[in-house]
Enzyme design. Sequence first.
Site, PDB file in Angstrom:
ATOM      1  N   CYS A   2      49.296  30.859  37.306  1.00 34.33           N
ATOM      2  CA  CYS A   2      49.641  30.826  35.884  1.00 34.33           C
ATOM      3  C   CYS A   2      48.761  29.802  35.160  1.00 34.33           C
ATOM      4  CB  CYS A   2      51.095  30.414  35.709  1.00 34.33           C
ATOM      5  SG  CYS A   2      52.204  31.428  36.681  1.00 34.33           S
ATOM      6  N   ARG A  27      43.984  33.359  34.496  1.00 36.81           N
ATOM      7  CA  ARG A  27      44.844  32.815  35.547  1.00 36.81           C
ATOM      8  C   ARG A  27      46.114  33.641  35.731  1.00 36.81           C
ATOM      9  NH1 ARG A  27      43.547  27.527  36.983  1.00 36.81           N
ATOM     10  NH2 ARG A  27      45.611  27.322  37.889  1.00 36.81           N
ATOM     11  N   TRP A  80      51.441  34.742  36.070  1.00 40.62           N
ATOM     12  CA  TRP A  80      51.099  35.611  37.194  1.00 40.62           C
ATOM     13  C   TRP A  80      52.334  35.530  38.084  1.00 40.62           C
ATOM     14  CZ3 TRP A  80      50.339  35.035  42.569  1.00 40.62           C
ATOM     15  CH2 TRP A  80      49.611  36.054  43.196  1.00 40.62           C
ATOM     16  N   ASN A 106      53.518  26.148  36.741  1.00 39.04           N
ATOM     17  CA  ASN A 106      52.617  26.895  37.617  1.00 39.04           C
ATOM     18  C   ASN A 106      52.864  26.393  39.031  1.00 39.04           C
ATOM     19  OD1 ASN A 106      50.474  28.206  38.877  1.00 39.04           O
ATOM     20  ND2 ASN A 106      48.981  26.638  38.252  1.00 39.04           N
ATOM     21  N   GLY A 107      53.222  27.287  39.947  1.00 35.65           N
ATOM     22  CA  GLY A 107      53.492  26.881  41.325  1.00 35.65           C
ATOM     23  C   GLY A 107      54.709  27.614  41.859  1.00 35.65           C
ATOM     24  N   GLU A 487      30.686  42.064  49.830  1.00 38.19           N
ATOM     25  CA  GLU A 487      30.921  41.568  48.470  1.00 38.19           C
ATOM     26  C   GLU A 487      30.863  42.712  47.456  1.00 38.19           C
ATOM     27  OE1 GLU A 487      32.135  39.100  47.175  1.00 38.19           O
ATOM     28  OE2 GLU A 487      31.378  38.956  45.134  1.00 38.19           O
ATOM     29  N   LYS A 491      33.921  43.666  45.016  1.00 35.57           N
ATOM     30  CA  LYS A 491      33.779  43.708  43.549  1.00 35.57           C
ATOM     31  C   LYS A 491      34.302  45.034  43.021  1.00 35.57           C
ATOM     32  CE  LYS A 491      33.368  40.428  42.560  1.00 35.57           C
ATOM     33  NZ  LYS A 491      33.232  39.290  43.400  1.00 35.57           N
ATOM     34  N   GLU A 494      38.115  45.205  43.285  1.00 32.99           N
ATOM     35  CA  GLU A 494      38.781  44.288  42.349  1.00 32.99           C
ATOM     36  C   GLU A 494      38.855  44.820  40.931  1.00 32.99           C
ATOM     37  OE1 GLU A 494      36.425  40.599  42.994  1.00 32.99           O
ATOM     38  OE2 GLU A 494      38.380  39.656  43.027  1.00 32.99           O
ATOM     39  N   HIS A 510      30.237  54.213  64.386  1.00 33.14           N
ATOM     40  CA  HIS A 510      31.390  53.915  65.250  1.00 33.14           C
ATOM     41  C   HIS A 510      32.716  54.246  64.576  1.00 33.14           C
ATOM     42  CE1 HIS A 510      28.805  52.096  68.241  1.00 33.14           C
ATOM     43  NE2 HIS A 510      28.194  51.443  67.260  1.00 33.14           N
ATOM     44  N   LYS A 610      42.539  34.193  38.886  1.00 34.35           N
ATOM     45  CA  LYS A 610      41.252  33.548  39.149  1.00 34.35           C
ATOM     46  C   LYS A 610      41.346  32.503  40.260  1.00 34.35           C
ATOM     47  CE  LYS A 610      36.913  32.718  38.367  1.00 34.35           C
ATOM     48  NZ  LYS A 610      35.964  33.709  38.899  1.00 34.35           N
TER      49      LYS A 610
END
Length: 615
Positions: A2, A27, A80, A106-107, A487, A491, A494, A510, A610
């Site tokens: 958050c 965030r 969040w 936040n937490g 990566e 991306k 996401e 394989h 983030k």
Amino acid sequence: MCGIIGYIGDKKAAPILMDALKRLEYRGYDSAGISTINKNNILVEKDIGKLEEIKEKREKEKNINFEKIEGNVGISHCRWATHGSVTKENAHPHTDCKNMISIVHNGIIENFSALKEKLIQKGHKFKSSTDTEVIAHLIEDNYNGDIEEATRKALKQIEGSYALGIICSKEPNKLIAARNESPLILGLGDKENFIASDVHAILKYTNKVVYLENNEIATLEKNNYSVKNVNGKIINKKINEINWSPELAEKSGYEHFMLKEIHEQPRAITETLNNRIENGNINLKEELDLNDEELKKINRIIIVACGTSWHAALAGEFMLEELAKIPVEVEYGSEFRYRNPIINENTLIIAISQSGETADTLAAIREAKKRNAKVLSIVNVKGSSIDRESDSVLYTYAGPEIGVASTKAFTAQLVVLYLFTLFMGNLKKSLKKEKITDLIEKLRKLPLQMESLLSEENDIKKIADIYKDKTNSLFLGRGVNFPIALEGALKLKEVSYLHAEGYPAAEMKHGPIALIDKNMPVVFIATKDDYTYKKVLGNIHEVKARNGIVIAIATEGDEEVGKLADYVVYIPKTLYILSSILTAIPLQLLAYYVAVDRNLDPDKPRNLSKSVVVE
Ligand code: AGP
């Protein structure tokens, strides 16, 4: 997670709180809210959705705008969700029974169930299903005319992580802030003070900041502030001046932060190289708080990181082993502390983190330090927890990264790893002077090469079109470009919500080859090298034989790949080891344009945040 902003001063708080909150929205963006004190009354406005959506909705309904709330002191929050689903009731700020105290958090409060039960027995009435509301009631329960003291008493009963902003209608000249494990800073202005989860959110107002440490409580007034520990003992804090310009935290004409940050890479790399190359060599001596003797003794490195930073770590492993000849292992931050890592006095731990706040990476650092290892961190945010808890830090000078999907911080991390590799190669005599000169010369060309690569953006835009009706994609690369394949897939996942997987190209046979048909775009990183290029060409043939769609990232002038692939993006010629820094860019652009084509907001992908400050 958050985001929190708090303001106290001469001006109207709401427009400032909302303006700064916009810069923190990466965030958390499932709901938002604001609370101020006006004429000794707590006012609260909150809703679900992103800030823009909330604004539009309220304007349509002719309802009150968050910006219009009166008062010169206040707090705001973007959420969040962790405890409690995404509803208006669960959005912050939360208040006590008497509407006297308002808080943003936040937490995670780990013992909230037990505390809630006790408070209910005492007659407290709860309005939400969050862990946060417990704190408001607990402060109310301890309130005896002094909000700072009540907060201290409440926090002594709380277990878990928190960054808190608190206001109290009985003491409208105070803004309280407290921190344990979740980041929070104080911003010191002229006749006004701030609290914020991230420094760049308030840079427009002040560049003087104080970093709160765990278990510290701050009381801010318009003209002064004090910081105490939980027992009320005054703590003298250092005031830091931040030299990031506020413009860096704005979109500067780009549609999204992600696109702006992709384009900022030449600048980010130039700044990351600044003052680190001296007389044909890499100079990190002044920055490293480890002396030559300590560094020479290092015979093993463990790199810990999460997500994109973990991919940078894999590329770093390749660089350090190939050039500096030091054995390297790469670990997920989240896994490291739950194993029994073998560490001795010659083991160096490198932690990589853009935000410097990732809880899993921070926990790995603490575990390593418990085992007496030296920790060197590669961090973008100065003053962050990882920055402060490491023995030594090498910064990536990427500037503030706002887009949730990391781009410029990633390539800057690769550059710092490369610099450290050359530095160690020189120190340990595993690299000859002439070789280092050549490696540096090629490194210096990167920013210009990046610029020319970014000018090919339109080609990538066209390639993104083919993803319109697709649901899956494979990303294949080898050697130093295998982490880039991972990566690229991350991306795409996401920001576009397409399913994508990264593999070493040779692993395709394989298993993943079973997935290939005419609907499967396969992105190959097929740059020219003396190692595996020919083998990768073979893999491209295998995909073509099964009607897969081949998108190749190739070296300029390579006609062979050009003939084979359905689509090609060329990168400028560079050393094999540096190619990873260039090949990352078309994959970032591809993910961005696929997201935009699908009408998604790449800056705020669903369910993500983030900086992940919970384990
Ligand atoms: C990157 O695009 C992601 N959002 C995520 O994987 C991120 O890299 C990870 O959470 C680690 O963050 P850090 O670099 O701030 O520690």
